[in-house]
Enzyme design. Structure first.
Site, PDB file in Angstrom:
ATOM      1  N   LYS A 201      67.628   4.721 -61.792  1.00  0.00           N
ATOM      2  CA  LYS A 201      66.404   4.344 -62.500  1.00  0.00           C
ATOM      3  C   LYS A 201      65.322   5.323 -62.073  1.00  0.00           C
ATOM      4  O   LYS A 201      64.987   5.423 -60.893  1.00  0.00           O
ATOM      5  CB  LYS A 201      66.002   2.915 -62.152  1.00  0.00           C
ATOM      6  N   LYS A 254      68.643   4.792 -66.594  1.00  0.00           N
ATOM      7  CA  LYS A 254      67.414   4.367 -67.272  1.00  0.00           C
ATOM      8  C   LYS A 254      66.288   5.332 -66.943  1.00  0.00           C
ATOM      9  O   LYS A 254      66.112   5.639 -65.766  1.00  0.00           O
ATOM     10  CB  LYS A 254      67.063   2.971 -66.776  1.00  0.00           C
TER      11      LYS A 254
HETATM   12  C1  PBG Z   1      60.919  -3.546 -63.554  1.00  0.00           C
HETATM   13  C2  PBG Z   1      61.425  -3.078 -64.840  1.00  0.00           C
HETATM   14  C3  PBG Z   1      60.782  -2.113 -65.638  1.00  0.00           C
HETATM   15  C4  PBG Z   1      61.547  -1.994 -66.807  1.00  0.00           C
HETATM   16  C5  PBG Z   1      62.629  -2.870 -66.706  1.00  0.00           C
HETATM   17  N1  PBG Z   1      62.550  -3.523 -65.470  1.00  0.00           N
HETATM   18  C6  PBG Z   1      59.508  -1.390 -65.439  1.00  0.00           C
HETATM   19  C7  PBG Z   1      59.280  -0.615 -64.226  1.00  0.00           C
HETATM   20  O1  PBG Z   1      60.184  -0.301 -63.443  1.00  0.00           O
HETATM   21  O2  PBG Z   1      58.112  -0.305 -63.995  1.00  0.00           O
HETATM   22  C8  PBG Z   1      61.182  -1.081 -67.933  1.00  0.00           C
HETATM   23  C9  PBG Z   1      61.848  -1.319 -69.229  1.00  0.00           C
HETATM   24  C10 PBG Z   1      61.219  -0.630 -70.383  1.00  0.00           C
HETATM   25  O3  PBG Z   1      60.297   0.225 -70.235  1.00  0.00           O
HETATM   26  O4  PBG Z   1      61.624  -0.932 -71.494  1.00  0.00           O
HETATM   27  N2  PBG Z   1      61.747  -3.833 -62.543  1.00  0.00           N
END
Ligand code: PBG
Length: 329
Positions: A201, A254
């Site tokens: 991520k 992601k």
């Molecule tokens: C947080 C989380 C995020 C997303 C999914 N889970 C945001 C972040 O890490 O700040 C983002 C998903 C998206 O942008 O569609 N744990």
């Protein structure tokens, strides 16, 4: 006319021939539908994500029903938590009466066959807006505490498992959380609950509209000490090997579209199923360009998700899940 024995166009000459040689097929069951929810009885359109809604529990169950009707089988839940419930230790994240456990139960009661996936991270519950517990030094520097956070994530995962979640999905990027969550689940008798780990991520600008949807942006600092540097690819494989070793059932990359090389490399390096998350910013770019009339939303949504699958993802989290699945039918 000179002879030209090799003519790739022969394989494109009709829809049926193109169908025969098509290498990648998208199916509704490849798609995971992310859904936002909130307390109360109102279904509220999300300003930063046109076409998405923060659902009440009733609205949520109805929306899941519509998605199921077009062939989607899996959903992932993201709660918008009332500001008054946000605390430094994010206790609300493991409240058995909380919004997420009630939502899991409501979905399972209406649609027992649906795969319910939950997000495990503290950001919607944490007054600091970070995925982990924040320690602030006297001069205002912040530190995200790894091991203290992992303890709370385990409680959150257990809370979701007790409510009936099929898959818990840690999105926090703390070290060691997959092993800890696996052990906690097993010890409590939830050996059947799977872990879909957000393995790679990235600290991405593409999450902006999502943080708007949940009002979950960090109050101070950024997420770069836990989410990955967008410049790194080998590090994603390192994370994947660790997650596999710790007992993850599925891995995730992601965002998806700007990280197709990571999906591809991970596919080559690891045998576990791979998920990819087409995140809010990717969604909004397509929506906005389509709204201005410059691209065809349906075509580009389909092509973007197909590209993610072609790169090597087995499953794709996308806000287009319901509308795309409806087109396959
Ligand atoms: C947080 C989380 C995020 C997303 C999914 N889970 C945001 C972040 O890490 O700040 C983002 C998903 C998206 O942008 O569609 N744990």
């Amino acid at each position: 006319m000179p002879s030209l024995p090799i003519r790739p166009r022969r394989n494109r000459k009709s829809p049926a021939v193109r169908g025969l040689v098509r290498e990648t097929q998208l199916r509704p069951e490849d798609l995971i539908y992310p859904l936002f929810l909130q307390e109360g009885t109102v279904d509220e359109p999300i300003e930063s994500m046109p076409g998405c809604t923060r659902w009440s529990l009733d609205g949520l169950v109805k929306e899941v029903g519509e998605a199921v009707a077009v062939g989607v089988r899996s959903v992932v839940l993201f709660p918008a938590i009332d500001e008054s419930l946000k605390t430094p230790l994010a206790e609300e994240c493991h409240n058995a009466e909380g919004l997420v456990p009630r939502a899991i139960a409501a979905i399972k009661a209406a649609h027992p066959e649906v795969v319910v996936i939950t997000d495990v991270a503290l950001d919607p519950y944490n007054s600091a807006g970070h995925d982990g517990i924040v320690e602030t030094s006297p001069d205002g520097d912040i530190k995200i505490l790894n091991d203290e956070t992992v303890d709370i994530l385990c409680q959150q995962a257990l809370c979701h498992a007790r409510a009936g979640a099929d898959i818990v999905s840690p999105s926090d990027m703390m070290d060691g959380r997959v092993a800890a969550i696996r052990a906690a689940l097993d010890e409590a008798g939830f050996s059947e609950v799977s872990i879909l780990s957000y393995t790679a991520k990235y600290a991405s600008g593409y999450y902006g509209p999502f943080r708007g949807a949940l009002d979950s942006a960090p109050k101070a600092g950024d997420k770069k000490t836990y989410q990955m540097d967008p410049a790194n690819a080998r590090e994603a494989i390192r994370e994947a090997l660790i997650d596999a070793e710790e007992g993850a059932d599925m891995l995730m990359v992601k965002p998806a579209g700007p990280y197709l090389d990571i999906i591809h490399r991970m596919r080559e390096a690891i045998e576990l199923p791979i998920a990819a998350y087409q995140v809010s910013g990717e969604y909004l770019m397509i929506k906005s360009a389509a709204k201005d009339g410059w691209i065809d939303e349906e075509k580009v949504a389909m092509e973007s998700v197909l590209g993610i699958k072609r790169a090597g993802a087995d499953m794709i989290l996308t806000y287009f899940a319901k509308s795309l699945a409806a087109k396959f039918g």
